[in-house]
Each structure stands twice: as C-alpha cells, then as structure tokens.
Design an enzyme around this catalytic site. Structure first.
Site, PDB file in Angstrom:
ATOM      1  N   GLN A 116       1.966  -2.165   5.701  1.00 21.51           N
ATOM      2  CA  GLN A 116       2.207  -0.783   6.131  1.00 21.51           C
ATOM      3  C   GLN A 116       2.537  -0.661   7.623  1.00 21.51           C
ATOM      4  O   GLN A 116       3.405   0.122   8.004  1.00 21.51           O
ATOM      5  CB  GLN A 116       0.987   0.058   5.782  1.00 21.51           C
ATOM      6  CG  GLN A 116       1.287   1.515   5.624  1.00 21.51           C
ATOM      7  CD  GLN A 116       0.250   2.188   4.768  1.00 21.51           C
ATOM      8  OE1 GLN A 116      -0.925   2.273   5.151  1.00 21.51           O
ATOM      9  NE2 GLN A 116       0.635   2.656   3.600  1.00 21.51           N
ATOM     10  N   PRO A 130      -4.921  -9.652   8.540  1.00 22.17           N
ATOM     11  CA  PRO A 130      -5.746 -10.124   7.412  1.00 22.17           C
ATOM     12  C   PRO A 130      -4.957 -10.982   6.413  1.00 22.17           C
ATOM     13  O   PRO A 130      -5.551 -11.730   5.637  1.00 22.17           O
ATOM     14  CB  PRO A 130      -6.218  -8.824   6.737  1.00 22.17           C
ATOM     15  CG  PRO A 130      -6.072  -7.772   7.792  1.00 22.17           C
ATOM     16  CD  PRO A 130      -4.928  -8.192   8.646  1.00 22.17           C
ATOM     17  N   HIS A 139      -1.105   0.919  15.907  1.00 22.63           N
ATOM     18  CA  HIS A 139       0.123   1.259  15.174  1.00 22.63           C
ATOM     19  C   HIS A 139       1.346   1.007  16.032  1.00 22.63           C
ATOM     20  O   HIS A 139       2.355   1.684  15.889  1.00 22.63           O
ATOM     21  CB  HIS A 139       0.123   2.721  14.722  1.00 22.63           C
ATOM     22  CG  HIS A 139      -0.951   3.061  13.753  1.00 22.63           C
ATOM     23  ND1 HIS A 139      -2.244   3.306  14.131  1.00 22.63           N
ATOM     24  CD2 HIS A 139      -0.927   3.190  12.404  1.00 22.63           C
ATOM     25  CE1 HIS A 139      -2.975   3.587  13.069  1.00 22.63           C
ATOM     26  NE2 HIS A 139      -2.210   3.509  12.008  1.00 22.63           N
ATOM     27  N   GLU A 196       0.843  -1.191   0.000  1.00 21.55           N
ATOM     28  CA  GLU A 196       0.000   0.000   0.000  1.00 21.55           C
ATOM     29  C   GLU A 196       0.886   1.252   0.000  1.00 21.55           C
ATOM     30  O   GLU A 196       1.735   1.405   0.881  1.00 21.55           O
ATOM     31  CB  GLU A 196      -0.906  -0.032   1.242  1.00 21.55           C
ATOM     32  CG  GLU A 196      -1.884  -1.204   1.190  1.00 21.55           C
ATOM     33  CD  GLU A 196      -2.329  -1.710   2.563  1.00 21.55           C
ATOM     34  OE1 GLU A 196      -2.262  -0.949   3.538  1.00 21.55           O
ATOM     35  OE2 GLU A 196      -2.724  -2.887   2.650  1.00 21.55           O
ATOM     36  N   GLU A 213      -4.452  -7.137   2.670  1.00 23.27           N
ATOM     37  CA  GLU A 213      -3.234  -7.856   3.042  1.00 23.27           C
ATOM     38  C   GLU A 213      -3.296  -9.313   2.626  1.00 23.27           C
ATOM     39  O   GLU A 213      -2.269  -9.920   2.293  1.00 23.27           O
ATOM     40  CB  GLU A 213      -2.971  -7.717   4.551  1.00 23.27           C
ATOM     41  CG  GLU A 213      -2.566  -6.313   4.993  1.00 23.27           C
ATOM     42  CD  GLU A 213      -3.709  -5.305   5.002  1.00 23.27           C
ATOM     43  OE1 GLU A 213      -4.876  -5.729   4.937  1.00 23.27           O
ATOM     44  OE2 GLU A 213      -3.430  -4.091   5.063  1.00 23.27           O
ATOM     45  N   ILE A 243      -1.048  -6.933   9.658  1.00 25.76           N
ATOM     46  CA  ILE A 243      -0.611  -8.150   8.983  1.00 25.76           C
ATOM     47  C   ILE A 243      -1.665  -9.253   9.160  1.00 25.76           C
ATOM     48  O   ILE A 243      -1.716 -10.209   8.388  1.00 25.76           O
ATOM     49  CB  ILE A 243       0.771  -8.574   9.520  1.00 25.76           C
ATOM     50  CG1 ILE A 243       1.585  -9.288   8.445  1.00 25.76           C
ATOM     51  CG2 ILE A 243       0.672  -9.381  10.791  1.00 25.76           C
ATOM     52  CD1 ILE A 243       3.066  -9.324   8.735  1.00 25.76           C
ATOM     53  N   ALA A 270       2.798  -3.464  11.159  1.00 27.94           N
ATOM     54  CA  ALA A 270       2.681  -4.877  11.550  1.00 27.94           C
ATOM     55  C   ALA A 270       1.295  -5.178  12.117  1.00 27.94           C
ATOM     56  O   ALA A 270       0.814  -6.309  12.027  1.00 27.94           O
ATOM     57  CB  ALA A 270       3.760  -5.234  12.569  1.00 27.94           C
ATOM     58  N   ASP A 271       0.656  -4.173  12.676  1.00 27.30           N
ATOM     59  CA  ASP A 271      -0.684  -4.351  13.236  1.00 27.30           C
ATOM     60  C   ASP A 271      -1.693  -4.784  12.167  1.00 27.30           C
ATOM     61  O   ASP A 271      -2.777  -5.250  12.494  1.00 27.30           O
ATOM     62  CB  ASP A 271      -1.168  -3.027  13.842  1.00 27.30           C
ATOM     63  CG  ASP A 271      -0.129  -2.387  14.738  1.00 27.30           C
ATOM     64  OD1 ASP A 271      -0.380  -2.278  15.935  1.00 27.30           O
ATOM     65  OD2 ASP A 271       0.949  -2.017  14.236  1.00 27.30           O
TER      66      ASP A 271
END
Ligand SMILES: Cc1ncc(C[n+]2csc(CCOP(=O)(O)OP(=O)(O)O)c2C)c(N)n1
Lengths: 355, 430
Positions: free
Chosen positions: A100, A107, A147, A47, A78, A105, A102-103
């Site tokens: 974008q 999906p 985030h 993204e 994702e 990841i 790690a939070d």
C-alpha cells in the site's frame, strides 16, 4: 544498444495507435487491465486492492472485470503477501502484489531479499519468482514519516531484484507491462506525488493536471518499454542531470527557469541501469548532477556518483554533485524544508557550472 | 500522571517487585532424566473425525497425541491406516536408507569432503511416512531436515551427494550450503537457509493451485523453534483466510540448536494448538510412530483435496543427534535424553511392528541395513568422481554470475570478466 531515443520505445506501428490523455493512476490501471486480459497467469493482490480498487484507485474496476480469484484483498501482512507471491510465482503465476505504501514494505523485506531475489540463483534456474511488487513511494503529500519514504536504494543493493520507477503516464504503462512480463522479481515504485500531475517543485503553486502534459498521451492497447533504458527528457550541452520519478519534473522545471542548457536523463530503471546513456551524456557535457528525494547517505546517488567518477573522470570538468533529501525521517510539518526542491537544485547547478 | 489501580502515585512503591520469566529446560548436562511429566496417551485411543469436519472438531486432537503403534507393537484404533505389509516394508526401507545416508554423509564431513551436514536421526518418520501419504506430484516446501522426502520420492542418492560436495556434478552449481537441495522434477522446492520463509510460499503455491483448479496440494515442514518466526504466522493466516489446500508440518524435535521448545512458546501450549486461534484443523501426532504420521498426513491431504482447507500437524518427536556437524549437544542437554525418550525410535518401532505381525525378522533387517549402507557407499564413490568440496572439481567460474537475473546485465558481465582475469593470476595452471 540505442538508449537515448524515446520514440523507439513504442513498437513499430503503434506511433499511430489512438492515444488518450491519462493520469498516472489511469495509465497503471490500463497496464494492469491489459495484462490481466492478455495473460491468465497474472493476478493482483494486496490490501484493499479488490472491491475497493486500492487506496490510490490503481486497481479500480479490475476485480469486477476479472473476478475475485484474479484480483483480491489480502490480510495486512506484507510478509504473507510477498511470501505467497513467491510460491505463486514458483507455481507458474505472475503475481502483481501491491504494497500500500513503500514505507510498509519492510515486514515483507526478507521474503523479497532472501527469497524472491535469490530463488533463480539458489535453484540454478529450476524455480523463479516472476513478480512485480507495485508500491507508491516518495513524499510531498503531507504523508509524514510513514507515508513518504523512498527506499529504492535498499533494493538496488540486492542481487537479483530489478528496480523500476516511472515518471510519466506513458512510461508507467509501458514499464509496468515490461515488468510484469519480466521473469525476474521487479520492484515497481510509483512516485505518488505525480500520480495526478507533473509536480514542478513549487508546493505553493497549483499543480497542472497530467491531461495537459505531452507525456500523458498514452497509446491504447499493448506496448512495453524495455527495462534498462533511460529516457532523455531533454538534450543539452552544459550539464547532465540524472533523476527519476518525481524529481525528473522538478529538475526539468528548474533547468528551464534558470535557462540552463541541461541534458536531463530520466533513468526509469535503477537496476538494470542504462550506463551507456549516462556515460554518453556526461562525456558530452563534462558535468553531472544527481538528484533524488531519498536520504543522502548510501542513497542511490552515491552509486551513480561513483559510477560517473569511475567511468567519466577524464571528461569531468567539475566534481559530481548530489542533491537529495536530508538524512532524517520525513518530517510532517517541515516536509517542504526536507524536499530537494528548486533552491537546493538551483544552488547545485550553479556550483557545478561555476567550477 | 494518571493514577494506577490501587496506586499512590509513587512508581512501584510498596508492592511486590515483578519478575521476568526466562524458560529453562528440565534437564541440563549431568542431570538425571525423567520424562514422566510427558502425557503420552494410549495408542488407538484418539477419535478420528471425518476429513471434511469443521476445524473445531479437531480441538481435542491438538493437545492429545495421535498414536497407532502400541507398546505391544500392534496397530490400534481408528487412525490405523491399515497399510499392507509391502507398503510398510517400503516405508521401513526408505527410513533405513535415510539413516544410512546420514551416517555416511556425517562421516564424509568429518573426513573433510564437505563443510557441513545435518542428520535427521529419530525424525525419519516425519518425512518418509509423510511423503508416502502424499501424491508424488504434490509440492513440498521442506526445511533442512527432510532428506527423507527426496529419498522416498526416488531422487538419486548420487545427486544428493553431488550437492553436498558442491562438485561439478551438483545441479545447483555449488551455490547452496550442503543439504539445501532442489528438484523441480520431484516437486521439491529449493531449500532456504532463512528459517520459516518457505511456509507462506507453500501457502501461496497451494493458493495458486486452487486458483487454477489444479488437483495438487502443497505441504511444508519447519522446526518447532522456527514457528516463532513471523513468516509461520503469516502462513497460518493466509492458509486459513483463503482455505488453501496445504499441510503445515511442525516438526517438534524439542530442540532448536541449544534452545529448548519453551523459547518458541512450547511451555504454555502445544504447537498444534496454534491452529485453533486461526480456525484451522490441527493434529498433534506421535512423530516417532510412522503409521500415525502416515495416517495424519493422509487425513490432512484428503481434507485439502476435498477443499476442506489447511491442516497444521505437530509431529512430536526427538532430535536424537546434534543439530548439525557444527554442534555439540552434550554442552547443553543431558546425554541421557536420547535413550530415555519415551516414544522410542521410528525405525525400531516399525521394524518391531512388522516382526510382530509376522512380516519381517531380524535377519532381513540386518540384510536391509547392509544393503542400504552398500547403496550409499556406491553412490558416494560415484559422486566423488565429480569431486569433493575445495578440490578444484567445481563448476566453471562464469556460472557464479549466471541465474542472478534471467539475462546477464552489463555490471555482472564486467564482474565476470574480472573473475576470469583474476583466476589466471591466482591459479595459472588451472
Ligand atoms: C531466520 C533465521 N534465524 C536464525 C537461523 C539460524 N538457525 C539455523 S537452524 C536454527 C534452529 C532451528 O530450530 P528448529 O526450527 O527447531 O529446527 P530443528 O533444527 O530443530 O530441526 C537456527 C536458530 C536461521 N537459519 N534463520
């Protein structure tokens, strides 16, 4: 395996290569640039990574240089990003997808865990997924609970994934190049708190930029740092401290300040793990502290603690301790109360040394 | 509290209560079956737009049903692929072989030679005819009911059976559930047990092929039940965003284990119509008509090769047998459904067509069926020399630890040593 010398990370002849002082973002950009020019099968997607160069600017200028089919934006999906990367890897490309934060990841987690991680195994080597999933992780930037997370333990629990976490610009470049060259799927977590400078844990004091730090000297051109080798940040006899990412700099600052003769190991890769370096250090010091920012329960510190206890028990003079984030989501306004900073680390060091 | 439209401020007061809709299939065990509600259009009546048309031109075809073979067993209309008799006989033979293979393997599971098996009875056209309409090096990302593709591509039956028996001949080293084949040499991607995951992967492969200026395309198959997974929607999105040269095949066999297609959204819209919202070409095809399946696949493949983009094909068919060897369909659906299915059986339909045009007869069909059964029997005998599941003839122990990573890391090396030590204690005479 010689595992504790940083100098041998730089391939022969490169010690004298001209170096520049780069921050972590520039070092990552440099590694991507080199791999894109070096290997036509490397592609970057994610993204906002194309025209804009990523929200943290890690891919800045790369689309312009290599074109839209080598570096391109993706839908905010994702599962699609990782799923497509699996197919591209099976085709023979080396995708470097960016997630974008790690939070986000999760999906794409099934594509990582059930697909990328197992492709080689389930096809008995017929198909592989040589991808490097880059993602900024960790807190300390007022990112709130979406985030700031450190999900590395989830990935270390999965057979078939490698987990890499650099802590300096020098390492970020060398480890990223090694990850992209690796034929296994790699999760490459970038500690975003130290993108611009080596954070020492004192949130209320100005942070020095990378440029003044010796580890920001990044050799020009190609070099790689093998996965599975820890870095000795400094040698010492009183206590071994195991850390990675942002926490390497925090524990280093605390140990210096307290005047503790600590040996600090930056693990650099969690899987594969440099068990020899850990054993050698703990056998020497007899004491061990493990520090990470992620929540405590079932965190990677639990694995490290178990390994040290199993393998070094008779050398231990004190129980192995963990300093971690709390078992709560990352709180926005209270993030510095959550963060495993100098106070929590200092107390743990005292406790271990007094035991 | 903000007022709601026409609201008094009292929650739900004095208004009709809301009701949740839970889909229910038309027929349950013991029910009389009546399929007259299915709108089945005349064979040959559907327009065939140019392969490179605007996706919007396919709109009528996402709700209609592309059909070629009529009740008169003749081929009709613009979708008739005009195959020569030899090609159709090959198609018939591959479908018959697939069915014979299923029969034998199903029995093998019942005899305890393996743990599990899945038939594709009634759906043979959706893999065999589709595979014949593609090039043999086009990459396929199948689900678990496309054994017909491997058979069409000439993958040795004995290798399939080795895999099903997880024996020492199994190229996948006994790691995968039976029927989850893989053959890179046959451009057949390794099958996953996690539904729909292969669909964005197929799109990624097709994107890579386009990035490289290759000429090969990709295709993927999934059941209508699995279209409910997010992965399928990610696949549709990526396929259209990047105009990927890929065919997305939805095999609508009406049932996902015991859940009818309504639970995947099939009550309100056809599965092919999912294409419309993405701006993708879509075709809904009589999946029991091998000529229609062939024609639709050839159309979509041509479209992909011409850089005109992806196609979503819904194959409207019926799962004549149980879901797998672990399933008893009589517990959830009317036993009549199978016989009443208005679109017949794909093998019978092609056979009747070949007979109708004077290219086949019942004697040759009986001979073919016998020949297929013999072929499978011989392959089974050969495979059994390599062992059957649980009878000791499997891959050596250390293979369990191979292929997790390219190289064996220290922790797996330690665990491999442990497995070998344990083996000496558990099986001292092995
Ligand atoms: C992610 C996932 N969820 C659930 C299952 C269990 N499961 C296996 S097959 C199946 C039904 C699939 O139905 P459909 O997609 O219609 O394909 P069909 O079996 O009818 O060919 C289910 C729920 C699974 N394998 N993977």
């Amino acid at each position: 395996m010689a595992s504790r010398v940083i100098e041998d990370d730089i391939p022969f002849g490169l010690e004298d290569a001209p170096a520049r002082n780069l921050n972590m973002i520039e070092a990552i950009n440099d590694a991507l640039d080199i791999m894109l020019s070096h290997d036509p099968s490397v592609i970057i997607m994610g993204e906002d990574v194309g025209y804009f160069g990523g929200v943290f600017r890690c891919t800045a200028g790369l689309q312009e240089k290599y074109g839209k089919t080598r570096v391109f934006d993706t839908p905010i999906n994702e599962c699609g990003i990782i799923g497509a990367a699996v197919g591209m890897g099976a085709y023979g490309l080396r995708p470097v997808p960016e997630i974008q934060f790690a939070d986000y990841i999760y999906p794409g987690l099934d594509q990582l865990i059930s697909e990328a991680a197992r492709l080689r195994y389930r096809s008995a080597g017929e198909f592989i997924a040589p991808m490097t999933v880059r993602s900024p992780f960790g807190g300390g930037i007022f990112g709130g609970q979406t985030h700031s997370q450190s999900p590395e333990a989830l990935f270390t629990h999965v057979a078939g994934l490698k987990t890499v976490i650099p802590s300096t610009p020098h390492d970020a470049k060398g480890l990223l190049i090694a990850s992209i060259e690796d034929d296994d799927p790699v999760i490459f977590f970038e500690p975003k708190r130290i993108y611009n400078g080596p954070f020492n844990g004192y949130y209320d004091k100005p942070v020095e930029p990378w440029k003044k730090h010796p580890d920001s000297k990044v050799p020009e051109g190609y070099y790689s740092i093998p996965l599975g080798k820890a870095r000795t940040v400094r040698e010492g006899d009183a206590i071994t401290i195991l850390a990675y990412g942002t926490m390497v700099h925090v524990v280093d600052a605390v140990a210096r300040e307290k005047g503790v003769d600590a040996e600090i190991l930056d693990l650099r890769t969690l899987v594969p793990l440099d068990i020899e370096a850990i054993e050698a250090s703990v056998e020497k010091t007899g004491r061990c502290l493990i520090v990470h920012e992620a929540t405590r329960t079932s965190g990677f510190g639990a694995e490290l603690s178990a390994l040290v206890t199993e393998r070094c028990f008779y050398h231990l003079e004190a129980p192995v301790e963990r300093v971690t984030g709390f078992d709560t989501p990352y709180p926005h306004s209270l993030e510095w109360a959550y963060f495993p900073g100098p106070v929590r680390i200092g107390e743990a060091i005292d406790k271990i040394l007094e035991a | 509290m903000a007022d709601r439209p026409n609201g008094t401020g009292n929650a739900g007061h004095n208004r009709p209560s809301l009701r949740l809709h839970v889909p229910e299939p038309k027929f349950r065990p013991g029910d009389e079956v009546d399929f007259s509600h299915l709108a089945i259009s005349e064979a040959g009546a559907q327009p065939r737009p140019d392969e490179t048309c605007d996706p919007a031109e396919t709109k009528p075809l996402v709700t209609d049903l592309v059909r070629v073979l009529g009740d008169d067993n003749k081929a009709h209309g613009p979708w008739d692929p005009r195959l020569d008799a030899d090609t159709m006989r090959t198609m018939l033979e591959k479908m018959a072989l697939t069915r014979a293979f299923d029969e034998r393997m199903y029995r093998g599971q019942r005899q305890g030679k393996t743990s599990f098996y899945m038939k594709c009875t009634g759906e043979e056209a959706t893999s065999v005819a589709a595979a014949m309409a593609m090039a043999s090096d086009d990459m396929v990302f199948p689900s678990y009911r496309q054994q017909g593709i491997l058979i069409t591509r000439g993958y040795p039956l004995v290798e399939m059976i080795n895999q099903i028996y997880s024996n020492r001949g199994d190229k996948l080293k006994g790691r995968q559930l039976p029927i989850m084949y893989s053959s890179r040499a046959h451009s057949f991607f390794t099958i996953s047990g996690n539904l729909a995951t292969q669909t964005p992967q197929a799109v990624g492969w097709a994107m890579a092929s386009a990035m490289r200026g290759d000429s090969r395309i990709a295709a993927t198959w999934l059941g209508e039940g699995s279209t409910a997974e997010g992965d399928f929607h990610a696949a549709c999105l990526f396929a259209t965003v990047y105009n990927a040269p890929v065919i997305l095949n939805v095999v609508n066999n009406q049932w996902a284990i015991s859940s009818f297609s309504g639970f995947a959204g099939g009550e309100r819209a056809t599965f092919a119509s999912r294409a419309v919202g993405y701006g993708m070409a879509g075709l809904r095809v009589d999946g029991n008509d091998p000529l229609a399946v062939y024609a639709a696949t050839a159309w979509a493949a041509e479209r992909a090769r011409a850089n005109a983009g992806p196609t979503l094909i819904e194959h409207f068919t019926y799962r004549a047998e149980g879901h797998s060897t672990s399933d008893d369909p009589s517990a959830y659906r009317s036993a009549q459904e199978r016989n009443e299915w208005p679109l017949g059986d794909p093998i019978m339909r092609l056979k009747d067509h070949l007979i109708a045009i004077g290219e086949w007869d019942e004697e040759r069909q009986s001979a073919l069926d016998l020949e297929c059964a013999e072929k499978v029997k011989a392959a089974t005998k050969d495979a059994e020399k390599n062992g059957i599941l649980g009878h000791g003839l499997h891959h050596p122990f250390h293979t369990m630890f191979e292929d997790v990573f390219e190289e064996l890391p220290w922790h797996l090396e330690e665990q491999a040593d442990q497995a070998i030590r344990e083996r000496k204690i558990k099986w001292p005479h092995a």
